[in-house]
Scaffold this motif. Structure first.
Motif, PDB file in Angstrom:
ATOM      1  N   ALA A  43     -25.504 -20.291  37.298  1.00 19.37           N
ATOM      2  CA  ALA A  43     -24.621 -20.273  36.126  1.00 19.37           C
ATOM      3  C   ALA A  43     -25.425 -20.496  34.841  1.00 19.37           C
ATOM      4  O   ALA A  43     -26.521 -21.059  34.874  1.00 19.37           O
ATOM      5  N   VAL A  44     -24.873 -20.059  33.706  1.00 18.88           N
ATOM      6  CA  VAL A  44     -25.492 -20.329  32.403  1.00 18.88           C
ATOM      7  C   VAL A  44     -25.335 -21.825  32.136  1.00 18.88           C
ATOM      8  O   VAL A  44     -24.215 -22.352  32.149  1.00 18.88           O
ATOM      9  N   ASN A  45     -26.444 -22.508  31.900  1.00 17.16           N
ATOM     10  CA  ASN A  45     -26.388 -23.966  31.796  1.00 17.16           C
ATOM     11  C   ASN A  45     -26.153 -24.415  30.353  1.00 17.16           C
ATOM     12  O   ASN A  45     -27.072 -24.484  29.555  1.00 17.16           O
ATOM     13  N   LEU A  46     -24.900 -24.716  30.046  1.00 19.05           N
ATOM     14  CA  LEU A  46     -24.570 -25.323  28.749  1.00 19.05           C
ATOM     15  C   LEU A  46     -24.242 -26.809  28.968  1.00 19.05           C
ATOM     16  O   LEU A  46     -23.426 -27.398  28.268  1.00 19.05           O
ATOM     17  N   GLU A 316     -12.395 -20.552  21.787  1.00 14.83           N
ATOM     18  CA  GLU A 316     -11.042 -20.311  21.301  1.00 14.83           C
ATOM     19  C   GLU A 316     -10.468 -19.035  21.924  1.00 14.83           C
ATOM     20  O   GLU A 316      -9.322 -19.027  22.372  1.00 14.83           O
ATOM     21  N   ARG A 317     -11.299 -17.965  21.953  1.00 13.90           N
ATOM     22  CA  ARG A 317     -10.833 -16.708  22.564  1.00 13.90           C
ATOM     23  C   ARG A 317     -10.511 -16.910  24.038  1.00 13.90           C
ATOM     24  O   ARG A 317      -9.620 -16.269  24.587  1.00 13.90           O
ATOM     25  N   ALA A 318     -11.264 -17.801  24.677  1.00 13.51           N
ATOM     26  CA  ALA A 318     -11.028 -18.068  26.104  1.00 13.51           C
ATOM     27  C   ALA A 318      -9.842 -19.003  26.311  1.00 13.51           C
ATOM     28  O   ALA A 318      -9.509 -19.359  27.440  1.00 13.51           O
ATOM     29  N   GLY A 319      -9.229 -19.438  25.207  1.00 10.02           N
ATOM     30  CA  GLY A 319      -8.029 -20.278  25.338  1.00 10.02           C
ATOM     31  C   GLY A 319      -8.327 -21.754  25.529  1.00 10.02           C
ATOM     32  O   GLY A 319      -7.442 -22.531  25.869  1.00 10.02           O
ATOM     33  N   LEU A 320      -9.617 -22.157  25.311  1.00  6.50           N
ATOM     34  CA  LEU A 320      -9.960 -23.589  25.377  1.00  6.50           C
ATOM     35  C   LEU A 320     -10.057 -24.085  23.945  1.00  6.50           C
ATOM     36  O   LEU A 320     -10.558 -23.382  23.091  1.00  6.50           O
ATOM     37  N   ARG A 321      -9.602 -25.299  23.694  1.00  5.96           N
ATOM     38  CA  ARG A 321      -9.528 -25.745  22.303  1.00  5.96           C
ATOM     39  C   ARG A 321     -10.804 -26.474  21.873  1.00  5.96           C
ATOM     40  O   ARG A 321     -11.045 -27.608  22.271  1.00  5.96           O
ATOM     41  N   ARG A 353     -15.801 -20.208  38.665  1.00 15.24           N
ATOM     42  CA  ARG A 353     -14.794 -19.430  37.923  1.00 15.24           C
ATOM     43  C   ARG A 353     -15.395 -18.568  36.829  1.00 15.24           C
ATOM     44  O   ARG A 353     -14.931 -17.464  36.577  1.00 15.24           O
ATOM     45  N   ALA A 354     -16.420 -19.099  36.131  1.00 15.01           N
ATOM     46  CA  ALA A 354     -16.898 -18.415  34.926  1.00 15.01           C
ATOM     47  C   ALA A 354     -18.428 -18.326  34.852  1.00 15.01           C
ATOM     48  O   ALA A 354     -18.955 -17.764  33.893  1.00 15.01           O
ATOM     49  N   GLY A 355     -19.139 -18.873  35.837  1.00 12.80           N
ATOM     50  CA  GLY A 355     -20.604 -18.807  35.778  1.00 12.80           C
ATOM     51  C   GLY A 355     -21.187 -19.600  34.618  1.00 12.80           C
ATOM     52  O   GLY A 355     -22.194 -19.212  34.029  1.00 12.80           O
ATOM     53  N   VAL A 356     -20.547 -20.728  34.286  1.00 16.97           N
ATOM     54  CA  VAL A 356     -21.006 -21.570  33.172  1.00 16.97           C
ATOM     55  C   VAL A 356     -20.982 -23.030  33.635  1.00 16.97           C
ATOM     56  O   VAL A 356     -20.094 -23.426  34.387  1.00 16.97           O
ATOM     57  N   GLU A 391     -18.898 -14.583  26.921  1.00 19.43           N
ATOM     58  CA  GLU A 391     -18.285 -13.398  27.554  1.00 19.43           C
ATOM     59  C   GLU A 391     -17.696 -13.760  28.911  1.00 19.43           C
ATOM     60  O   GLU A 391     -16.593 -13.335  29.254  1.00 19.43           O
ATOM     61  N   GLN A 392     -18.441 -14.563  29.667  1.00 22.47           N
ATOM     62  CA  GLN A 392     -17.966 -14.929  31.004  1.00 22.47           C
ATOM     63  C   GLN A 392     -16.742 -15.842  30.935  1.00 22.47           C
ATOM     64  O   GLN A 392     -15.835 -15.727  31.760  1.00 22.47           O
ATOM     65  N   LEU A 393     -16.719 -16.725  29.935  1.00 22.62           N
ATOM     66  CA  LEU A 393     -15.556 -17.616  29.778  1.00 22.62           C
ATOM     67  C   LEU A 393     -14.310 -16.807  29.404  1.00 22.62           C
ATOM     68  O   LEU A 393     -13.222 -17.043  29.935  1.00 22.62           O
ATOM     69  N   VAL A 394     -14.501 -15.851  28.501  1.00 26.04           N
ATOM     70  CA  VAL A 394     -13.360 -15.028  28.074  1.00 26.04           C
ATOM     71  C   VAL A 394     -12.848 -14.209  29.258  1.00 26.04           C
ATOM     72  O   VAL A 394     -11.632 -14.146  29.509  1.00 26.04           O
TER      73      VAL A 394
END
Ligand SMILES: *Cc1c(COP(=O)(O)O)cnc(C)c1O
Length: 401
Positions: A43-46, A316-321, A353-356, A391-394
């Protein structure tokens, strides 16, 4: 990460008792779990705040040159003299601060040495919750106890709660640790908040240890002001910073502590028996770099604030605040819109779910009042990495919907 008071058990002696109480339960931090999860899942490590960004080329070359020129033995215990001078000049030029300078093995050693130097067993150390995990651990190594004073969740940001701060002071309170710009929230304490904190410290004769490792990474209109520069504070404040976050060299572990001579000497007493000294070629190169930090940092802020904007808009686009982040490497997001009340569960499921990978903010709370739905994302990665994560989150939010 689990660092809540077992200090009282220190006196017990058993034949086969295992590790000492002061380290029991410190085993592995939350970063270990989620860094391992990122490695396993690709996953992308943030999660962990490890920069993926470039360092100044001239700084890297200076280190290589210093090594080849033979700058490889112990520096003086207080630090390479030219770096001490460069740090003193930096503090004076930027903030009008004067005082002693001690070079340390990163801000981490400066923090641990300061707490060892200032706290007696049974003392209390205040820090704002959520907080960096080295503070409770450092307090505990010193036999003291960290008391978390929750920051108030205020609109899309975090704010000082002056009543909570005053209520947390007891006769045992010895030290207040202030981290601004703040990890994990990205908050920069305002002038009014700093004035309020200074009042409390003067009233109760508290010594202050500040952690200012993100001093050069305040974005937009946010401005970093060291607490030591407020009236009556210079004589009671140890100001800590380091090169890691400013120059994207977190592996070098060169930090420093500045302040009044008697306090800095006390820190040096502890520090000399932890590492004595370290990083001679790095210290030599940083001494040359620090004079031009402003030009370098202006570019780095552009990159990081653009990353922040990308991540914030993407969440925000992914619906997380997302919450507002004014500085540093991190921003907070509310994960309840995805149906999670528990940020830890969200973070455990997010790679699938999102690779993050992100980190549950509850891990940074000492006071048990953690908003369980907060999650920390870092944006100190290459812009491509942040874009990919977004992109993956969206995409995942579409599938989730
Ligand atoms: C990264 C970080 C540190 C550690 O600094 P080093 O110089 O690497 O020891 C300390 N405090 C905060 C808030 C950090 O984010």
């Amino acid at each position: 990460m689990e660092a809540k008071g077992t200090v009282g058990a220190q006196g017990q002696v058993e034949a086969d008792r295992g590790p000492a109480a002061r380290v029991r339960g410190m085993g592995t931090s939350v970063f270990t779990e989620f860094t391992e999860l990122a490695r396993r899942t690709g996953a992308v490590n943030l999660g962990q705040g490890v920069p993926e960004l470039d360092s100044p080329a001239v700084l890297l070359k200076d280190v290589a040159d210093a090594v080849l020129a033979g700058s490889n033995q112990y520096p003086p215990a207080t630090g390479f003299p030219a770096l001490r001078e460069a740090v003193a000049a930096h503090q004076l030029r930027r903030y009008g601060l004067e005082g002693e300078v001690l070079i340390t093995t990163g801000a981490t050693e400066a923090l641990a040495s300061a707490l060892l130097a200032l706290c007696d067993p049974g003392d209390e150390v205040l820090a704002f919750d959520p907080c960096y995990d080295a503070y409770p651990a450092g307090a505990r190594l010193a036999g003291a106890r960290l008391v978390g004073v929750p920051l108030a969740v205020d609109g899309d940001g975090f704010a000082l709660d002056p009543d909570a701060l005053r209520a947390a002071v007891t006769p045992r309170t010895r030290v207040l640790v202030l981290n601004t710009p703040h990890n994990p929230t990205g908050k920069v304490f305002t002038a009014a908040e700093l004035a309020e904190i200074a009042d409390v410290c003067r009233e109760h004769a508290l010594t202050v240890v500040t952690d200012e490792v993100y001093e050069h990474l305040a974005y937009d209109d946010a401005r970093h002001v060291p607490l030591a520069s407020l009236p009556g504070m210079a004589g009671r404040t140890l100001t800590i910073s380091s090169a890691g976050k400013t120059f994207n060299v977190t592996g070098w572990k060169i930090g420093w502590v500045c302040g009044p001579a008697p306090l800095v000497r006390a820190v040096a007493s502890a520090k000399q028996f932890l590492t004595y000294a370290s990083g001679t070629p790095y210290q030599e190169a940083l001494a040359r770099m620090l004079g031009s930090v402003e030009e370098w940092a202006a570019e780095l802020r552009k990159t990081l604030s653009a990353n922040r904007d990308l991540l914030s808009a993407g969440l925000e686009r992914a619906g997380l605040r997302p919450y507002r982040a004014e500085a540093g490497y991190f921003l907070q997001a509310d994960v309840r819109p995805w149906g999670y009340g528990d940020g830890t569960r969200f973070c455990r499921e997010l790679p699938e779910r999102a690779g993050v990978v992100a980190i549950p903010t509850s891990a940074f709370y000492q006071s048990g009042n953690a908003p369980s739905w907060l999650v920390r994302f870092s944006f100190c990665r290459r812009p491509e990495s942040v874009r990919k994560a977004v992109e993956q989150l969206v995409a995942a939010s579409g599938r989730a919907g």
